[in-house]
Design a protein around this motif. Structure first.
Motif, PDB file in Angstrom:
ATOM      1  N   ILE A  15       0.815  -1.206   0.000  1.00  0.00           N
ATOM      2  CA  ILE A  15       0.000   0.000   0.000  1.00  0.00           C
ATOM      3  C   ILE A  15       0.852   1.261   0.000  1.00  0.00           C
ATOM      4  CG2 ILE A  15      -0.218   0.172   2.512  1.00  0.00           C
ATOM      5  CD1 ILE A  15      -3.124   0.681   0.061  1.00  0.00           C
ATOM      6  N   THR A  16       2.038   1.195   0.591  1.00  0.00           N
ATOM      7  CA  THR A  16       2.887   2.380   0.691  1.00  0.00           C
ATOM      8  C   THR A  16       3.466   2.758  -0.664  1.00  0.00           C
ATOM      9  OG1 THR A  16       3.368   1.804   2.978  1.00  0.00           O
ATOM     10  CG2 THR A  16       4.844   3.376   1.936  1.00  0.00           C
ATOM     11  N   GLU A  17       3.936   1.764  -1.436  1.00  0.00           N
ATOM     12  CA  GLU A  17       4.413   2.050  -2.787  1.00  0.00           C
ATOM     13  C   GLU A  17       3.285   2.580  -3.664  1.00  0.00           C
ATOM     14  OE1 GLU A  17       7.751  -0.200  -1.172  1.00  0.00           O
ATOM     15  OE2 GLU A  17       5.582  -0.327  -0.987  1.00  0.00           O
ATOM     16  N   LEU A  18       2.094   2.057  -3.466  1.00  0.00           N
ATOM     17  CA  LEU A  18       0.934   2.542  -4.213  1.00  0.00           C
ATOM     18  C   LEU A  18       0.649   4.002  -3.867  1.00  0.00           C
ATOM     19  CD1 LEU A  18      -1.439   1.937  -6.110  1.00  0.00           C
ATOM     20  CD2 LEU A  18      -2.707   1.067  -4.135  1.00  0.00           C
ATOM     21  N   ALA A  19       0.730   4.334  -2.571  1.00  0.00           N
ATOM     22  CA  ALA A  19       0.492   5.716  -2.134  1.00  0.00           C
ATOM     23  C   ALA A  19       1.508   6.677  -2.737  1.00  0.00           C
ATOM     24  CB  ALA A  19       0.535   5.791  -0.610  1.00  0.00           C
ATOM     25  N   ALA A  20       2.739   6.210  -2.904  1.00  0.00           N
ATOM     26  CA  ALA A  20       3.800   7.076  -3.435  1.00  0.00           C
ATOM     27  C   ALA A  20       3.540   7.484  -4.877  1.00  0.00           C
ATOM     28  CB  ALA A  20       5.149   6.371  -3.315  1.00  0.00           C
ATOM     29  N   LYS A  21       2.752   6.712  -5.597  1.00  0.00           N
ATOM     30  CA  LYS A  21       2.470   7.012  -7.009  1.00  0.00           C
ATOM     31  C   LYS A  21       1.345   8.032  -7.176  1.00  0.00           C
ATOM     32  CE  LYS A  21       3.950   2.433  -8.610  1.00  0.00           C
ATOM     33  NZ  LYS A  21       5.136   2.920  -9.342  1.00  0.00           N
ATOM     34  N   LEU A  22       0.665   8.366  -6.083  1.00  0.00           N
ATOM     35  CA  LEU A  22      -0.467   9.280  -6.156  1.00  0.00           C
ATOM     36  C   LEU A  22       0.009  10.731  -6.141  1.00  0.00           C
ATOM     37  CD1 LEU A  22      -2.790   7.457  -3.595  1.00  0.00           C
ATOM     38  CD2 LEU A  22      -2.795   7.232  -6.091  1.00  0.00           C
ATOM     39  N   ASP A  23      -0.614  11.548  -6.959  1.00  0.00           N
ATOM     40  CA  ASP A  23      -0.192  12.948  -7.083  1.00  0.00           C
ATOM     41  C   ASP A  23      -0.388  13.743  -5.791  1.00  0.00           C
ATOM     42  OD1 ASP A  23       0.562  12.570  -9.708  1.00  0.00           O
ATOM     43  OD2 ASP A  23      -1.368  13.230 -10.528  1.00  0.00           O
ATOM     44  N   GLY A  24      -1.328  13.328  -4.954  1.00  0.00           N
ATOM     45  CA  GLY A  24      -1.639  14.107  -3.761  1.00  0.00           C
ATOM     46  C   GLY A  24      -0.694  13.894  -2.592  1.00  0.00           C
ATOM     47  N   THR A  25       0.162  12.883  -2.670  1.00  0.00           N
ATOM     48  CA  THR A  25       1.066  12.622  -1.548  1.00  0.00           C
ATOM     49  C   THR A  25       2.356  13.422  -1.692  1.00  0.00           C
ATOM     50  OG1 THR A  25       1.951  10.665  -2.695  1.00  0.00           O
ATOM     51  CG2 THR A  25       0.184  10.310  -1.081  1.00  0.00           C
ATOM     52  N   CYS A  26       2.833  13.938  -0.570  1.00  0.00           N
ATOM     53  CA  CYS A  26       4.094  14.697  -0.569  1.00  0.00           C
ATOM     54  C   CYS A  26       5.204  13.949   0.147  1.00  0.00           C
ATOM     55  CB  CYS A  26       3.892  16.067   0.071  1.00  0.00           C
ATOM     56  SG  CYS A  26       3.436  16.018   1.834  1.00  0.00           S
ATOM     57  N   TYR A  27       4.831  13.075   1.080  1.00  0.00           N
ATOM     58  CA  TYR A  27       5.844  12.350   1.847  1.00  0.00           C
ATOM     59  C   TYR A  27       5.324  10.963   2.171  1.00  0.00           C
ATOM     60  CZ  TYR A  27       9.265  11.281   5.525  1.00  0.00           C
ATOM     61  OH  TYR A  27      10.253  10.696   6.287  1.00  0.00           O
ATOM     62  N   VAL A  28       6.045   9.953   1.689  1.00  0.00           N
ATOM     63  CA  VAL A  28       5.683   8.554   1.918  1.00  0.00           C
ATOM     64  C   VAL A  28       6.941   7.826   2.356  1.00  0.00           C
ATOM     65  CG1 VAL A  28       4.767   6.440   0.913  1.00  0.00           C
ATOM     66  CG2 VAL A  28       3.863   8.653   0.170  1.00  0.00           C
ATOM     67  N   THR A  29       6.876   7.177   3.505  1.00  0.00           N
ATOM     68  CA  THR A  29       8.070   6.539   4.049  1.00  0.00           C
ATOM     69  C   THR A  29       7.701   5.258   4.773  1.00  0.00           C
ATOM     70  OG1 THR A  29      10.066   6.928   5.384  1.00  0.00           O
ATOM     71  CG2 THR A  29       7.979   7.790   6.234  1.00  0.00           C
TER      72      THR A  29
END
Length: 255
Positions: A168-182
């Motif tokens: 789910i975290t790698e998926l979140a990183a591909k979204l335009d609305g996210t600024c920080y995913v770790t």
């Protein structure tokens, strides 16, 4: 030390001021207590104790509101990002975060999670990934590893039957609305310090209106895994970290 007053210069450690003096219900060795401590410390250090709203999930952390002395809102199973969206839009000056497990966030709450992140809501999501349903009997979670045994896949997760673990975290990183995913962990002192920095960065990004942040904490569930706390940490390092690789996956804050 008798009645001698210990000066701040000699103080090595103390309980965070925002943590209530109550006994936690978590199993010994559970990662939740450590992450709660980090969240409390960050909020206190940011001076946001009176302007923070946490959204607690359904799952092991359902009673998070008992432990941190901030405002809380309980959400229905999986709906924490939607509730957090409403709170932040109504009170944009508040620090708003959700605290969710893998079943709550990546299974029943997949829709709410993905769309809140994709909209770039100025909230922070703390995602506890222990690859199992810890509270309800140790069932298979979306994040359960291939071959990992649970109460609902006693012979190990088979991708032909159960599908593949959800990153789910790698998926979140591909979204335009996210600024920080770790992705971080809390099994050592060094890891704890790094996780705290990540939580602070996510909270500060939300207050600066940078967009959505997701902080995954790869965690243990020694009760569900049927291991001692020490063996659970070893198993996590040997197995979980291969699939869920630690480190920053997306960071547009510093660009």
């Amino acid at each position: 030390m008798g009645n001698e007053i210990i000066s701040k210069e000699n103080l090595v450690y103390q309980k965070p001021a925002l943590m209530n003096d109550v006994t936690m219900h978590y199993c010994p060795g559970c990662s939740h207590g450590v992450v709660h401590k980090l969240v409390a410390e960050v909020i206190e250090e940011m001076g946001m104790a009176e302007k923070t709203v946490g959204v607690s999930p359904v799952g092991c952390a359902v009673f998070a509101y008992r432990y941190l002395d901030i405002d809380w809102q309980e959400a229905a199973h999986g709906r924490a990002p939607a509730v957090a969206t409403a709170i932040k839009r109504l009170w944009p000056d508040r620090l708003v975060f959700t605290y969710q497990g893998d079943g709550d966030l990546a299974c029943i709450g997949t829709c709410e999670t993905i769309h809140a992140l994709n909209r770039g809501e100025n909230i922070a999501i703390i995602f506890i990934n222990n690859a199992i349903y810890g509270m309800t009997g140790g069932q298979m979670a979306p994040t359960t590893l291939i071959g990992q045994k649970t109460s609902t896949c006693p012979y190990g997760r088979d991708p032909e039957i159960h599908g593949y673990p959800l990153n789910i975290t790698e998926l979140a990183a591909k979204l335009d609305g996210t600024c920080y995913v770790t992705r971080q962990s809390v099994e050592t002192v060094a890891a704890i310090r790094q996780a705290k920095k990540a939580i602070r960065k996510a909270f500060e990004a939300s207050m600066a209106g940078k967009g959505s942040s997701l902080v995954e904490i790869v965690s243990t569930c020694n009760s569900g895994w049927k291991l001692s706390p020490v063996k659970a940490n070893e198993w996590m390092k040997e197995n979980m970290f291969k699939k869920y690789v630690k480190g920053d996956i997306k960071n547009t804050i510093d660009e």
